[in-house]
Every structure is written in C-alpha cells, then in structure tokens.
Design a protein around this motif. Structure first.
Motif, PDB file in Angstrom:
ATOM      1  N   GLY A  14       0.797  -1.218   0.000  1.00 44.77           N
ATOM      2  CA  GLY A  14       0.000   0.000   0.000  1.00 44.77           C
ATOM      3  C   GLY A  14       0.828   1.266   0.000  1.00 44.77           C
ATOM      4  N   GLY A  15       1.989   1.265  -0.632  1.00 45.68           N
ATOM      5  CA  GLY A  15       2.797   2.472  -0.718  1.00 45.68           C
ATOM      6  C   GLY A  15       3.776   2.616   0.429  1.00 45.68           C
ATOM      7  N   GLY A  16       3.588   1.925   1.536  1.00 51.85           N
ATOM      8  CA  GLY A  16       4.523   1.991   2.670  1.00 51.85           C
ATOM      9  C   GLY A  16       5.401   0.762   2.681  1.00 51.85           C
ATOM     10  N   THR A  17       6.488   0.811   3.423  1.00 46.67           N
ATOM     11  CA  THR A  17       7.368  -0.349   3.493  1.00 46.67           C
ATOM     12  C   THR A  17       7.126  -1.107   4.777  1.00 46.67           C
ATOM     13  OG1 THR A  17       9.125   0.940   4.497  1.00 46.67           O
ATOM     14  CG2 THR A  17       9.163   0.750   2.108  1.00 46.67           C
ATOM     15  N   VAL A  18       7.198  -2.379   4.656  1.00 48.91           N
ATOM     16  CA  VAL A  18       7.027  -3.267   5.804  1.00 48.91           C
ATOM     17  C   VAL A  18       8.357  -3.968   6.022  1.00 48.91           C
ATOM     18  CG1 VAL A  18       5.800  -5.297   6.670  1.00 48.91           C
ATOM     19  CG2 VAL A  18       4.610  -3.611   5.241  1.00 48.91           C
ATOM     20  N   PRO A  19       8.869  -3.925   7.238  1.00 45.21           N
ATOM     21  CA  PRO A  19      10.157  -4.601   7.462  1.00 45.21           C
ATOM     22  C   PRO A  19      10.031  -6.097   7.207  1.00 45.21           C
ATOM     23  CG  PRO A  19       9.233  -3.793   9.533  1.00 45.21           C
ATOM     24  CD  PRO A  19       8.325  -3.335   8.424  1.00 45.21           C
ATOM     25  N   ARG A  20      11.017  -6.593   6.475  1.00 47.51           N
ATOM     26  CA  ARG A  20      11.046  -8.027   6.177  1.00 47.51           C
ATOM     27  C   ARG A  20      11.644  -8.778   7.339  1.00 47.51           C
ATOM     28  NH1 ARG A  20      13.311  -9.050   0.153  1.00 47.51           N
ATOM     29  NH2 ARG A  20      12.232  -7.256  -0.626  1.00 47.51           N
ATOM     30  N   PRO A  21      11.133  -9.914   7.611  1.00 46.67           N
ATOM     31  CA  PRO A  21      11.810 -10.744   8.610  1.00 46.67           C
ATOM     32  C   PRO A  21      13.149 -11.213   8.026  1.00 46.67           C
ATOM     33  CG  PRO A  21       9.946 -11.913   7.659  1.00 46.67           C
ATOM     34  CD  PRO A  21       9.932 -10.528   7.090  1.00 46.67           C
ATOM     35  N   PRO A  22      14.213 -11.200   8.811  1.00 43.65           N
ATOM     36  CA  PRO A  22      15.513 -11.614   8.284  1.00 43.65           C
ATOM     37  C   PRO A  22      15.482 -13.076   7.871  1.00 43.65           C
ATOM     38  CG  PRO A  22      15.637 -11.255  10.657  1.00 43.65           C
ATOM     39  CD  PRO A  22      14.252 -10.867  10.210  1.00 43.65           C
ATOM     40  N   SER A  23      15.997 -13.327   6.689  1.00 43.77           N
ATOM     41  CA  SER A  23      16.030 -14.711   6.224  1.00 43.77           C
ATOM     42  C   SER A  23      17.308 -15.361   6.734  1.00 43.77           C
ATOM     43  CB  SER A  23      15.976 -14.774   4.702  1.00 43.77           C
ATOM     44  OG  SER A  23      17.212 -14.371   4.153  1.00 43.77           O
ATOM     45  N   PRO A  24      17.271 -16.649   6.963  1.00 41.94           N
ATOM     46  CA  PRO A  24      18.466 -17.352   7.452  1.00 41.94           C
ATOM     47  C   PRO A  24      19.648 -17.210   6.501  1.00 41.94           C
ATOM     48  CG  PRO A  24      16.540 -18.803   7.517  1.00 41.94           C
ATOM     49  CD  PRO A  24      16.120 -17.527   6.853  1.00 41.94           C
ATOM     50  N   ILE A  25      19.368 -17.143   5.203  1.00 37.67           N
ATOM     51  CA  ILE A  25      20.460 -17.018   4.226  1.00 37.67           C
ATOM     52  C   ILE A  25      21.125 -15.654   4.352  1.00 37.67           C
ATOM     53  CG2 ILE A  25      20.981 -16.884   1.766  1.00 37.67           C
ATOM     54  CD1 ILE A  25      18.815 -19.002   1.319  1.00 37.67           C
ATOM     55  N   ASN A  26      20.294 -14.588   4.466  1.00 37.06           N
ATOM     56  CA  ASN A  26      20.853 -13.245   4.622  1.00 37.06           C
ATOM     57  C   ASN A  26      21.654 -13.117   5.913  1.00 37.06           C
ATOM     58  OD1 ASN A  26      19.882 -12.327   2.197  1.00 37.06           O
ATOM     59  ND2 ASN A  26      18.050 -11.359   3.078  1.00 37.06           N
ATOM     60  N   GLU A  27      21.136 -13.679   6.994  1.00 37.05           N
ATOM     61  CA  GLU A  27      21.856 -13.630   8.274  1.00 37.05           C
ATOM     62  C   GLU A  27      23.199 -14.353   8.160  1.00 37.05           C
ATOM     63  OE1 GLU A  27      19.446 -15.068  11.463  1.00 37.05           O
ATOM     64  OE2 GLU A  27      18.041 -13.387  11.318  1.00 37.05           O
ATOM     65  N   LYS A  28      23.199 -15.493   7.481  1.00 37.86           N
ATOM     66  CA  LYS A  28      24.426 -16.267   7.314  1.00 37.86           C
ATOM     67  C   LYS A  28      25.444 -15.471   6.492  1.00 37.86           C
ATOM     68  CE  LYS A  28      26.229 -20.597   5.570  1.00 37.86           C
ATOM     69  NZ  LYS A  28      25.973 -21.828   4.845  1.00 37.86           N
ATOM     70  N   LEU A  29      24.985 -14.855   5.386  1.00 32.30           N
ATOM     71  CA  LEU A  29      25.882 -14.055   4.546  1.00 32.30           C
ATOM     72  C   LEU A  29      26.413 -12.838   5.297  1.00 32.30           C
ATOM     73  CD1 LEU A  29      24.028 -14.165   1.113  1.00 32.30           C
ATOM     74  CD2 LEU A  29      26.131 -15.355   1.752  1.00 32.30           C
ATOM     75  N   LEU A  30      25.567 -12.188   6.066  1.00 29.13           N
ATOM     76  CA  LEU A  30      25.992 -11.029   6.847  1.00 29.13           C
ATOM     77  C   LEU A  30      27.035 -11.430   7.888  1.00 29.13           C
ATOM     78  CD1 LEU A  30      25.602  -8.033   7.307  1.00 29.13           C
ATOM     79  CD2 LEU A  30      23.771  -8.578   8.925  1.00 29.13           C
ATOM     80  N   LYS A  31      26.804 -12.565   8.547  1.00 27.98           N
ATOM     81  CA  LYS A  31      27.771 -13.053   9.536  1.00 27.98           C
ATOM     82  C   LYS A  31      29.101 -13.384   8.864  1.00 27.98           C
ATOM     83  CE  LYS A  31      28.429 -16.611  13.066  1.00 27.98           C
ATOM     84  NZ  LYS A  31      29.820 -16.739  12.800  1.00 27.98           N
ATOM     85  N   GLU A  32      29.030 -14.036   7.689  1.00 31.66           N
ATOM     86  CA  GLU A  32      30.247 -14.366   6.948  1.00 31.66           C
ATOM     87  C   GLU A  32      31.011 -13.110   6.550  1.00 31.66           C
ATOM     88  OE1 GLU A  32      30.666 -17.114   3.471  1.00 31.66           O
ATOM     89  OE2 GLU A  32      28.947 -18.083   4.466  1.00 31.66           O
ATOM     90  N   LYS A  33      30.273 -12.097   6.073  1.00 29.17           N
ATOM     91  CA  LYS A  33      30.882 -10.818   5.678  1.00 29.17           C
ATOM     92  C   LYS A  33      31.584 -10.182   6.873  1.00 29.17           C
ATOM     93  CE  LYS A  33      29.647  -6.202   4.179  1.00 29.17           C
ATOM     94  NZ  LYS A  33      29.336  -5.362   5.307  1.00 29.17           N
ATOM     95  N   ASN A  34      30.913 -10.146   8.010  1.00 30.69           N
ATOM     96  CA  ASN A  34      31.513  -9.553   9.212  1.00 30.69           C
ATOM     97  C   ASN A  34      32.747 -10.330   9.655  1.00 30.69           C
ATOM     98  OD1 ASN A  34      29.583  -7.525   9.290  1.00 30.69           O
ATOM     99  ND2 ASN A  34      28.242  -8.642  10.689  1.00 30.69           N
ATOM    100  N   ASP A  35      32.665 -11.656   9.586  1.00 31.79           N
ATOM    101  CA  ASP A  35      33.817 -12.490   9.951  1.00 31.79           C
ATOM    102  C   ASP A  35      35.000 -12.224   9.019  1.00 31.79           C
ATOM    103  OD1 ASP A  35      32.362 -13.582  12.012  1.00 31.79           O
ATOM    104  OD2 ASP A  35      31.919 -15.465  10.949  1.00 31.79           O
ATOM    105  N   LEU A  36      34.719 -12.106   7.714  1.00 31.77           N
ATOM    106  CA  LEU A  36      35.791 -11.838   6.747  1.00 31.77           C
ATOM    107  C   LEU A  36      36.405 -10.458   6.958  1.00 31.77           C
ATOM    108  CD1 LEU A  36      34.258 -13.367   3.506  1.00 31.77           C
ATOM    109  CD2 LEU A  36      36.234 -14.215   4.776  1.00 31.77           C
ATOM    110  N   GLU A  37      35.571  -9.462   7.240  1.00 31.50           N
ATOM    111  CA  GLU A  37      36.099  -8.121   7.503  1.00 31.50           C
ATOM    112  C   GLU A  37      36.981  -8.119   8.753  1.00 31.50           C
ATOM    113  OE1 GLU A  37      32.581  -5.709   7.638  1.00 31.50           O
ATOM    114  OE2 GLU A  37      32.646  -5.295   5.477  1.00 31.50           O
TER     115      GLU A  37
END
Length: 100
Positions: A14-37
C-alpha cells in the motif's frame, strides 16, 4: 490472456514499506561478511607488525655484518713497507687465516 499485472515491490504494501523478517540465508551471509572483515583487519594488523619486526631485524643484520666486515678487514700492504709483512690465506669468502 496477454494482460500484464504490476505487482508491488517486495516488502512494500500500500505504498509503505514493511520490514522483512531476516532470512536465514541473509543472516548467514551477513555473519560471513563480518567475519571476513574482522579477519582482514586482523591480517592487516599482523602484517604491519611483521613488517616493523622484519625491518628491525634487517637493520640489526646489516649492522652486525658491517661490524664483522670492519673487524676482519684485510688490506694489502703499501709497496714501501716490506718489513713486518704478514701473509694471509683466504680459505673461502668468509674465512681467512694466518699460515703457520
């Protein structure tokens, strides 16, 4: 029927944004990125420390080599000085001895 229907972009209603629930894949990639950094930062820190240590050891080695070279210098006698002549034998590049 050949008619295309436009769907709203994912995550918007309806024109507004709804926060998405974090997906396990995105959380895993984000954790991997942080670990690599974090690993990269650690490696850079260790590399800088090793570079400093390597330079320090190189300078010490050059200093010691110079001191040895000065302490063991063998120069030819001047032609006008004949008495007190000493012969040296050069065994190899790093060793010299006075023959008996």
């Amino acid at each position: 029927t050949g008619e295309e229907v436009a769907l709203p972009p994912t995550g918007s209603v309806g024109g507004g944004t709804v926060p998405r629930p974090p997906s396990p894949i995105n959380e895993k990639l984000l954790k991997e990125k942080n670990d690599l950094e974090r690993s990269l930062k650690d490696a850079e820190t260790r590399w800088k420390q090793e570079a400093i240590q390597r330079k320090k050891l190189f300078n010490e080695l050059q200093d010691v080599k110079g001191k040895i070279r000065v302490m063991a210098r063998a120069r030819p006698f001047k032609p006008e000085v004949e008495e007190g002549k000493i012969e040296l034998e050069f065994v190899d590049e790093y060793t010299m001895q006075v023959p008996c």
